[in-house]
Scaffold this motif. Sequence first.
Motif, short mmCIF file in Angstrom:
data_model
loop_
_atom_site.label_atom_id
_atom_site.label_comp_id
_atom_site.label_asym_id
_atom_site.label_seq_id
_atom_site.Cartn_x
_atom_site.Cartn_y
_atom_site.Cartn_z
N LEU A 1 0.85 -1.18 0.00
CA LEU A 1 0.00 0.00 0.00
C LEU A 1 0.89 1.23 0.00
O LEU A 1 1.76 1.37 0.86
N ASP B 1 -3.80 2.55 -4.72
CA ASP B 1 -4.53 1.32 -4.42
C ASP B 1 -3.64 0.30 -3.74
O ASP B 1 -2.43 0.32 -3.86
N ASN B 2 -4.31 -0.60 -3.02
CA ASN B 2 -3.61 -1.77 -2.48
C ASN B 2 -3.19 -2.66 -3.62
O ASN B 2 -3.91 -2.79 -4.61
#
Length: 166
Positions: free
Chosen positions: A24, A40-41
Motif C-alpha cells: 500500500l 490502491d492496495n
Amino acid sequence: MQIPADEKYKEYMKDKVYIKLKGLALEEQAADGSIKEEADNIEVINVGRYTKRGGKEYIKFEEVYDGADQKSVSLIKISDDCVEVSRKGAITTCMEFVKNKKTVSCYNTPYGSINISIFTSVLMIERQEDTIHILLEYTMEVNDQQMNTNRVEMEITNERVELYEV
C-alpha cells in the motif's frame, strides 16, 4: 508461539512455501511535494522455495509483471535486522530494508534505470511455527525527492493462503 530464527526453526518450515505480498502506498506525492492521492492496495500470492543457510532465510519465487513478457526471479533474504528483496529479469533490483537506515538501490526496468533511496521506519519480523510475518514501512526518494511512503506486509507460510477480502 514465537520461534527463534535458528536451525530448529527449519524443522517447522518446509521447502515449498506460499508468499502473500500486500503493498500500500500510504501517500503518493507530486514532484512539488504535494500529496496527489492514496494509491490502491496491491496484493499477490506466489509459490516459492524456502531455504536456510548461514543463519539467513531465503525465499525464492517467480513473478510476472503487467506488460512484461519475461518472468522475474525474486529472492527475499531475511536476517535478524534486515530484509533484502532482489529481483532479476524484466525488472532487476536489490532493495535493502534496515530499520532507521537509508539505503540506496538501482531499479532497472525495460524503460530505463532509476536510482532510489529507501528509508525504513518500521521493520518487524515475527516467526510462528510454520509462518513468517514481515511488516515494512518506508519512504522512497528518487533524485532526492520524496516520492511516497509505503507499507508492505509479507506472509510466508507452508499453508495455502487466500487474498484478503476487501
